[in-house]
Design a protein around this motif. Structure first.
Motif, PDB file in Angstrom:
ATOM      1  N   THR A 131       0.805  -1.222   0.000  1.00 58.49           N
ATOM      2  CA  THR A 131       0.000   0.000   0.000  1.00 58.49           C
ATOM      3  C   THR A 131       0.838   1.271   0.000  1.00 58.49           C
ATOM      4  OG1 THR A 131      -0.116   0.089   2.427  1.00 58.49           O
ATOM      5  CG2 THR A 131      -1.817  -1.205   1.281  1.00 58.49           C
ATOM      6  N   TRP A 132       2.142   1.142   0.195  1.00 57.54           N
ATOM      7  CA  TRP A 132       3.028   2.317   0.211  1.00 57.54           C
ATOM      8  C   TRP A 132       4.368   1.946  -0.401  1.00 57.54           C
ATOM      9  CZ3 TRP A 132       7.811   3.016   2.678  1.00 57.54           C
ATOM     10  CH2 TRP A 132       8.343   4.302   2.582  1.00 57.54           C
ATOM     11  N   TRP A 133       4.907   2.906  -1.155  1.00 50.61           N
ATOM     12  CA  TRP A 133       6.203   2.719  -1.802  1.00 50.61           C
ATOM     13  C   TRP A 133       7.055   3.964  -1.582  1.00 50.61           C
ATOM     14  CZ3 TRP A 133       1.432   1.786  -3.540  1.00 50.61           C
ATOM     15  CH2 TRP A 133       1.105   0.476  -3.904  1.00 50.61           C
ATOM     16  N   SER A 134       8.306   3.756  -1.257  1.00 51.35           N
ATOM     17  CA  SER A 134       9.221   4.883  -1.100  1.00 51.35           C
ATOM     18  C   SER A 134       9.365   5.622  -2.425  1.00 51.35           C
ATOM     19  CB  SER A 134      10.597   4.370  -0.643  1.00 51.35           C
ATOM     20  OG  SER A 134      11.559   5.399  -0.723  1.00 51.35           O
ATOM     21  N   ASN A 135       9.654   6.911  -2.340  1.00 56.10           N
ATOM     22  CA  ASN A 135       9.909   7.703  -3.550  1.00 56.10           C
ATOM     23  C   ASN A 135      11.347   7.552  -4.043  1.00 56.10           C
ATOM     24  OD1 ASN A 135       7.348   8.875  -4.045  1.00 56.10           O
ATOM     25  ND2 ASN A 135       7.681  10.326  -2.373  1.00 56.10           N
ATOM     26  N   ARG A 136      12.136   6.797  -3.301  1.00 54.74           N
ATOM     27  CA  ARG A 136      13.521   6.576  -3.701  1.00 54.74           C
ATOM     28  C   ARG A 136      13.612   5.523  -4.799  1.00 54.74           C
ATOM     29  NH1 ARG A 136      16.381   6.144   2.297  1.00 54.74           N
ATOM     30  NH2 ARG A 136      15.849   8.269   3.004  1.00 54.74           N
ATOM     31  N   GLY A 137      14.534   5.746  -5.707  1.00 54.74           N
ATOM     32  CA  GLY A 137      14.761   4.767  -6.764  1.00 54.74           C
ATOM     33  C   GLY A 137      13.506   4.483  -7.561  1.00 54.74           C
ATOM     34  N   LYS A 138      13.297   3.209  -7.876  1.00 58.50           N
ATOM     35  CA  LYS A 138      12.119   2.796  -8.629  1.00 58.50           C
ATOM     36  C   LYS A 138      11.285   1.811  -7.816  1.00 58.50           C
ATOM     37  CE  LYS A 138      13.904   3.599 -13.289  1.00 58.50           C
ATOM     38  NZ  LYS A 138      14.070   3.030 -14.652  1.00 58.50           N
ATOM     39  N   ALA A 139      11.087   2.176  -6.535  1.00 60.68           N
ATOM     40  CA  ALA A 139      10.358   1.289  -5.637  1.00 60.68           C
ATOM     41  C   ALA A 139       8.954   0.979  -6.148  1.00 60.68           C
ATOM     42  CB  ALA A 139      10.289   1.904  -4.240  1.00 60.68           C
ATOM     43  N   PHE A 140       8.262   1.999  -6.652  1.00 60.53           N
ATOM     44  CA  PHE A 140       6.900   1.770  -7.146  1.00 60.53           C
ATOM     45  C   PHE A 140       6.920   0.901  -8.402  1.00 60.53           C
ATOM     46  CE2 PHE A 140       3.149   2.803  -9.667  1.00 60.53           C
ATOM     47  CZ  PHE A 140       2.139   2.646  -8.727  1.00 60.53           C
ATOM     48  N   ASP A 141       7.793   1.224  -9.325  1.00 64.72           N
ATOM     49  CA  ASP A 141       7.849   0.461 -10.579  1.00 64.72           C
ATOM     50  C   ASP A 141       8.203  -0.995 -10.329  1.00 64.72           C
ATOM     51  OD1 ASP A 141       7.244   2.768 -11.954  1.00 64.72           O
ATOM     52  OD2 ASP A 141       9.332   3.265 -12.374  1.00 64.72           O
ATOM     53  N   ASN A 142       9.052  -1.241  -9.335  1.00 62.03           N
ATOM     54  CA  ASN A 142       9.490  -2.603  -9.026  1.00 62.03           C
ATOM     55  C   ASN A 142       8.587  -3.276  -7.980  1.00 62.03           C
ATOM     56  OD1 ASN A 142      11.701  -2.273 -10.756  1.00 62.03           O
ATOM     57  ND2 ASN A 142      12.978  -1.428  -9.123  1.00 62.03           N
ATOM     58  N   ASP A 143       7.587  -2.545  -7.507  1.00 68.02           N
ATOM     59  CA  ASP A 143       6.683  -3.024  -6.457  1.00 68.02           C
ATOM     60  C   ASP A 143       7.446  -3.446  -5.202  1.00 68.02           C
ATOM     61  OD1 ASP A 143       4.139  -3.361  -5.456  1.00 68.02           O
ATOM     62  OD2 ASP A 143       3.966  -5.448  -6.115  1.00 68.02           O
ATOM     63  N   THR A 144       8.461  -2.658  -4.859  1.00 69.68           N
ATOM     64  CA  THR A 144       9.198  -2.870  -3.610  1.00 69.68           C
ATOM     65  C   THR A 144       8.514  -2.045  -2.539  1.00 69.68           C
ATOM     66  OG1 THR A 144      11.233  -3.171  -4.870  1.00 69.68           O
ATOM     67  CG2 THR A 144      11.465  -2.787  -2.511  1.00 69.68           C
ATOM     68  N   GLY A 145       7.408  -2.570  -2.015  1.00 66.67           N
ATOM     69  CA  GLY A 145       6.569  -1.780  -1.131  1.00 66.67           C
ATOM     70  C   GLY A 145       6.392  -2.356   0.250  1.00 66.67           C
ATOM     71  N   TRP A 146       5.537  -1.668   1.000  1.00 65.99           N
ATOM     72  CA  TRP A 146       5.156  -2.057   2.352  1.00 65.99           C
ATOM     73  C   TRP A 146       3.631  -2.102   2.416  1.00 65.99           C
ATOM     74  CZ3 TRP A 146       8.366  -0.950   7.116  1.00 65.99           C
ATOM     75  CH2 TRP A 146       9.728  -0.743   6.811  1.00 65.99           C
ATOM     76  N   ARG A 147       3.094  -3.045   3.164  1.00 67.15           N
ATOM     77  CA  ARG A 147       1.656  -3.048   3.447  1.00 67.15           C
ATOM     78  C   ARG A 147       1.479  -2.524   4.868  1.00 67.15           C
ATOM     79  NH1 ARG A 147      -3.101  -6.230   5.027  1.00 67.15           N
ATOM     80  NH2 ARG A 147      -1.746  -7.560   6.291  1.00 67.15           N
ATOM     81  N   ILE A 148       1.221  -1.232   4.965  1.00 61.42           N
ATOM     82  CA  ILE A 148       1.104  -0.581   6.277  1.00 61.42           C
ATOM     83  C   ILE A 148      -0.240   0.131   6.456  1.00 61.42           C
ATOM     84  CG2 ILE A 148       3.580  -0.333   6.702  1.00 61.42           C
ATOM     85  CD1 ILE A 148       3.415   2.507   5.613  1.00 61.42           C
ATOM     86  N   ASP A 149      -1.091   0.085   5.436  1.00 64.66           N
ATOM     87  CA  ASP A 149      -2.424   0.685   5.507  1.00 64.66           C
ATOM     88  C   ASP A 149      -3.440  -0.446   5.653  1.00 64.66           C
ATOM     89  OD1 ASP A 149      -1.912   3.722   4.549  1.00 64.66           O
ATOM     90  OD2 ASP A 149      -0.620   2.334   3.440  1.00 64.66           O
TER      91      ASP A 149
END
Length: 284
Positions: free
Chosen positions: A221-239
């Protein structure tokens, strides 16, 4: 008469910015009945401007431009509370709850924004104090139809963080934090051993996202704005949407609304949406 109540929660990362970037078109298309918001970072007048035609209750942080929570609905919200614990607890702009009447049934909805924290600092002490207060409040809500939503800033399990191995000593995935969720979600009344080895009493609440999706990575549910976290789906489920046992039985749908691309997002968090069948049957 039973009907579907659609509840969405999202950390908007500033309501004014989210409104400029396209929140309202999404909200109308999603047919949301109740919207809980975190990190509003604005005053009531800004919420009114961003959500024309909606009714809302909110709690602002003492410091301008920080935190802030709100609950918005299609119908008026008359009963609401912001107290979480005693006056020594720093919860301003981080907890608001409202009772919503749905065809004769009352659903208590909470919008919560837990501290981010920082390991081995006073910020983490404040986070634990807030989680302690949550743990004390949840049994008071749990006998009815109740829902705690929001950015809870803890990844409960390894499935909830893509790079969990790199975060085991960082706020958001510390064993002591995760143990709170072991108790929140453990069998009601039973002794629960947390991931940190602590023992406590299970409260019986239900993590709708994990229950609905099963044993899979994320969905985040959340991805850092660093690098390509969103594009790579390197996220956290915190919501989360955490439901009392009675409300958990009413779930008919759940989804994380991940934006189609990084540049189409209106927040760094994705909305979390769930449907609940509520309302008393009409007598013949």
């Amino acid at each position: 008469m039973t009907r579907t109540l659609r509840i969405a929660t999202v950390n908007v990362n500033g309501i004014r910015a989210a409104a400029r970037k396209g929140m309202m078109p999404w909200l109308e298309a999603a047919a949301v009945d109740v919207l809980t918001l975190q990190e509003v970072r604005a005053e009531a007048s800004d919420l009114a401007a961003a959500l024309p035609g909606w009714h809302f209750v909110n709690d602002e942080a003492l410091a301008k431009g920080r935190a802030g929570v709100a609950i918005a609905a299609r119908e008026p919200l008359e009963i609401w509370r912001t107290d979480l614990g005693d006056e020594t607890l720093d919860s301003k702009g981080r907890w608001v709850e409202a009772d919503i009447d749905v065809d004769g049934e009352t659903v208590t909805v909470v919008s919560a924004y837990v501290f981010t924290g920082e390991a081995d600092t006073e910020r983490q002490v404040a986070k634990y104090a807030f989680l302690d207060a949550m743990e004390a409040r949840m049994p008071q809500l749990g006998d009815g139809l109740a829902l705690i939503t929001g950015d809870l800033n803890v990844g409960h399990r390894e499935l909830d963080i893509r790079n969990w191995k790199g975060n085991v000593k960082k706020a958001g995935f510390l064993p002591r934090e995760r143990a709170y969720f072991d108790r929140f979600l453990g069998p009601a009344g039973q002794t629960v051993t947390g991931v940190d080895g602590s023992e406590g009493t299970g409260l019986g609440w239900v993590d709708i996202g994990r229950t609905f999706h099963g044993e899979v990575d994320g969905p985040y549910t959340w991805w850092s704005n660093r690098g390509k976290a969103f594009d790579n789906d390197t996220g956290w489920r915190i919501d989360y949407q955490l439901a009392s046992p009675a409300l958990a039985e009413r779930v008919t749908g759940y989804t994380v609304v991940r934006a189609p691309s990084w540049d189409t997002r209106w927040s760094d968090h994705a909305p979390v949406v769930a449907d609940y069948a509520v309302g008393l049957p009409v007598a013949d």
